[in-house]
Design an enzyme around this catalytic site. Structure first.
Site, mmCIF file in Angstrom:
data_model
loop_
_atom_site.group_PDB
_atom_site.id
_atom_site.type_symbol
_atom_site.label_atom_id
_atom_site.label_comp_id
_atom_site.label_asym_id
_atom_site.label_seq_id
_atom_site.Cartn_x
_atom_site.Cartn_y
_atom_site.Cartn_z
ATOM 1 N N ALA A 148 0.869 -1.173 0.000
ATOM 2 C CA ALA A 148 0.000 0.000 0.000
ATOM 3 C C ALA A 148 0.909 1.227 0.000
ATOM 4 C CB ALA A 148 -0.879 -0.017 1.237
ATOM 5 N N GLY B 141 0.626 -4.867 1.049
ATOM 6 C CA GLY B 141 -0.644 -4.863 0.316
ATOM 7 C C GLY B 141 -0.512 -5.498 -1.067
ATOM 8 N N GLU C 18 -0.873 -9.096 -0.440
ATOM 9 C CA GLU C 18 -2.276 -9.324 -0.069
ATOM 10 C C GLU C 18 -3.198 -9.244 -1.296
ATOM 11 O OE1 GLU C 18 -1.675 -6.228 3.026
ATOM 12 O OE2 GLU C 18 -2.861 -7.569 4.261
HETATM 13 N N1 CAA Z 1 4.638 3.266 -0.742
HETATM 14 C C1 CAA Z 1 5.038 4.448 -1.269
HETATM 15 N N2 CAA Z 1 6.170 4.584 -1.975
HETATM 16 C C2 CAA Z 1 6.938 3.495 -2.161
HETATM 17 C C3 CAA Z 1 6.587 2.227 -1.628
HETATM 18 C C4 CAA Z 1 5.372 2.145 -0.900
HETATM 19 N N3 CAA Z 1 4.927 0.982 -0.399
HETATM 20 N N4 CAA Z 1 7.556 1.332 -1.964
HETATM 21 C C5 CAA Z 1 8.473 2.022 -2.681
HETATM 22 N N5 CAA Z 1 8.100 3.313 -2.801
HETATM 23 C C6 CAA Z 1 8.790 4.404 -3.485
HETATM 24 C C7 CAA Z 1 10.026 4.844 -2.706
HETATM 25 O O1 CAA Z 1 9.669 5.764 -1.683
HETATM 26 C C8 CAA Z 1 10.864 5.460 -3.804
HETATM 27 O O2 CAA Z 1 10.349 6.745 -4.085
HETATM 28 P P1 CAA Z 1 11.367 8.009 -4.272
HETATM 29 O O3 CAA Z 1 12.136 7.657 -5.519
HETATM 30 O O4 CAA Z 1 10.427 9.158 -4.441
HETATM 31 O O5 CAA Z 1 12.239 8.049 -3.075
HETATM 32 C C9 CAA Z 1 10.549 4.580 -5.009
HETATM 33 O O6 CAA Z 1 9.318 3.924 -4.725
HETATM 34 C C10 CAA Z 1 11.626 3.516 -5.235
HETATM 35 O O7 CAA Z 1 11.759 2.785 -4.028
HETATM 36 P P2 CAA Z 1 13.182 2.466 -3.338
HETATM 37 O O8 CAA Z 1 14.148 3.564 -3.641
HETATM 38 O O9 CAA Z 1 12.936 2.139 -1.907
HETATM 39 O O10 CAA Z 1 13.598 1.149 -4.195
HETATM 40 P P3 CAA Z 1 14.582 -0.025 -3.753
HETATM 41 O O11 CAA Z 1 14.791 -0.832 -4.987
HETATM 42 O O12 CAA Z 1 15.780 0.523 -3.040
HETATM 43 O O13 CAA Z 1 13.767 -0.879 -2.668
HETATM 44 C C11 CAA Z 1 11.824 -2.033 -1.827
HETATM 45 C C12 CAA Z 1 12.652 -1.616 -3.077
HETATM 46 C C13 CAA Z 1 12.620 -3.041 -1.001
HETATM 47 C C14 CAA Z 1 10.541 -2.685 -2.346
HETATM 48 C C15 CAA Z 1 11.512 -0.755 -0.971
HETATM 49 O O14 CAA Z 1 10.974 0.259 -1.820
HETATM 50 C C16 CAA Z 1 10.522 -0.992 0.131
HETATM 51 O O15 CAA Z 1 10.887 -1.546 1.155
HETATM 52 N N6 CAA Z 1 9.258 -0.548 -0.042
HETATM 53 C C17 CAA Z 1 8.257 -0.626 0.984
HETATM 54 C C18 CAA Z 1 7.745 -2.045 1.170
HETATM 55 C C19 CAA Z 1 6.712 -2.074 2.287
HETATM 56 O O16 CAA Z 1 6.998 -1.794 3.421
HETATM 57 N N7 CAA Z 1 5.471 -2.418 1.939
HETATM 58 C C20 CAA Z 1 4.367 -2.462 2.870
HETATM 59 C C21 CAA Z 1 3.584 -1.172 2.807
HETATM 60 S S1 CAA Z 1 2.355 -1.001 4.103
HETATM 61 C C22 CAA Z 1 1.056 -1.984 3.598
HETATM 62 O O17 CAA Z 1 1.091 -2.583 2.523
HETATM 63 C C23 CAA Z 1 -0.116 -2.037 4.559
HETATM 64 C C24 CAA Z 1 -1.189 -2.978 4.219
HETATM 65 O O18 CAA Z 1 -1.131 -4.155 4.476
HETATM 66 C C25 CAA Z 1 -2.429 -2.477 3.612
#
Ligand code: CAA
Length: 258
Positions: A65, A109, A112
């Site tokens: 998400a 998400g 999910e």
């Molecule tokens: N939401 C918003 N933005 C996100 C995102 C997310 N879930 N995942 C990645 N992005 C964005 C980053 O902020 C980044 O944006 P900027 O360039 O503006 O900084 C861009 O996408 C590229 O991401 P990274 O630089 O982090 O890319 P990476 O290759 O170094 O890492 C990754 C990839 C490991 C997937 C890392 O992006 C990450 O850990 N993302 C978050 C994963 C996460 O925690 N997901 C769970 C979200 S909460 C949820 O889903 C709740 C629910 O159950 C409903």
């Protein structure tokens, strides 16, 4: 109709929906879910659509998400918005088959959303995870309910409590995905599978789907409501603010248990 966050491709009676927010690794925001639901609602009565494929790009299905959209919300807002509830219901109650084709990251998400589909097929590059614990929250759209049903309690606890990722081979071994294909012919293979299903009788398709879901979901609905209340309430903690702010600021979170 033009969509901003998804791309539609028609392959005979198979509709391929591609999640398309590359700047955020396909993070699922409200707009994307609304667009996805609008396509499903239109497809439900469209005789030219018999099977749906939901996929992303080669490197990411969806990285969760949208954290930036949720970061500042409190638990009251999450509760009153009934965050993702309507969309969850539209996707999970869609009557025709939906195949999730996962390549690259399917996290939070994203994992999910893939699990709301009927068949989950992965490319060799797929990585599944429920890393919400690293943000000071927990899964909120079915992850604590569907993952244990697919992989068992202990693997699901491991995934949710450590936030680690599972690769395609492990996911196939434990039953989260039904088949794994090499990246190079991944989409061709999923489209082939979808077309094969599309040739069967729609009455059989729907009856099988309803029947398997009946067995699978007998206790799921109460679990989802339970999970949703817990998820929304975590937005009143300082740890949620800290976890999400740390992500956006690209630093390690300092949790305080408050
Ligand atoms: N939401 C918003 N933005 C996100 C995102 C997310 N879930 N995942 C990645 N992005 C964005 C980053 O902020 C980044 O944006 P900027 O360039 O503006 O900084 C861009 O996408 C590229 O991401 P990274 O630089 O982090 O890319 P990476 O290759 O170094 O890492 C990754 C990839 C490991 C997937 C890392 O992006 C990450 O850990 N993302 C978050 C994963 C996460 O925690 N997901 C769970 C979200 S909460 C949820 O889903 C709740 C629910 O159950 C409903």
């Amino acid at each position: 109709m033009a969509y901003e966050t998804i791309i539609l491709e028609h392959h005979e009676t198979v509709l391929l929906i591609r999640l398309n927010r590359p700047e955020a690794l396909n993070a699922i925001n409200g707009k994307m879910l609304k667009e996805l639901c609008s396509v499903l609602e239109k497809s439900s009565n469209d005789v030219n659509v018999r099977v749906i494929i939901l996929t992303g790009s080669e490197k990411f299905f969806a990285a969760g998400a949208d954290i930036k959209e949720m970061e500042k919300k409190n638990s009251t807002e999450m509760y009153l918005d009934d965050y993702f509830t309507k969309e969850h219901n539209v996707i999970s109650s869609f009557r025709k088959p939906i195949i999730a084709g996962v390549s690259g990251y399917a996290l939070g998400g994203g994992c999910e959303l893939a699990m709301m589909c009927d068949i989950l097929i992965a490319s060799e590059t797929a990585k599944f995870g429920q890393p919400e614990i690293n943000l000071g929250v927990m899964a909120g759209i079915g992850g604590t309910q569907r993952l244990p049903k697919s992989v068992g309690k202990y693997k699901a606890m491991d995934m949710h409590l450590t936030g680690r990722y599972m690769d395609a081979q492990e996911a196939e071994r434990v039953g989260l995905v039904s088949r794994v294909f090499p990246e190079k012919d991944f989409e061709i293979k999923i489209i082939e599978i979808a077309k094969k299903i599309s040739e069967k009788s729609m009455s059989s398709i729907i009856a099988i789907k309803e029947s398997i879901n009946f067995s699978y979901e007998s206790n799921l609905s109460s679990g989802i409501i339970f999970e949703r209340r817990k998820f929304h309430s975590l937005f009143s903690t300082e740890d949620q603010k800290e976890g999400m702010a740390a992500f956006v600021e690209k630093r390690t979170p300092k949790f305080s248990d408050r």
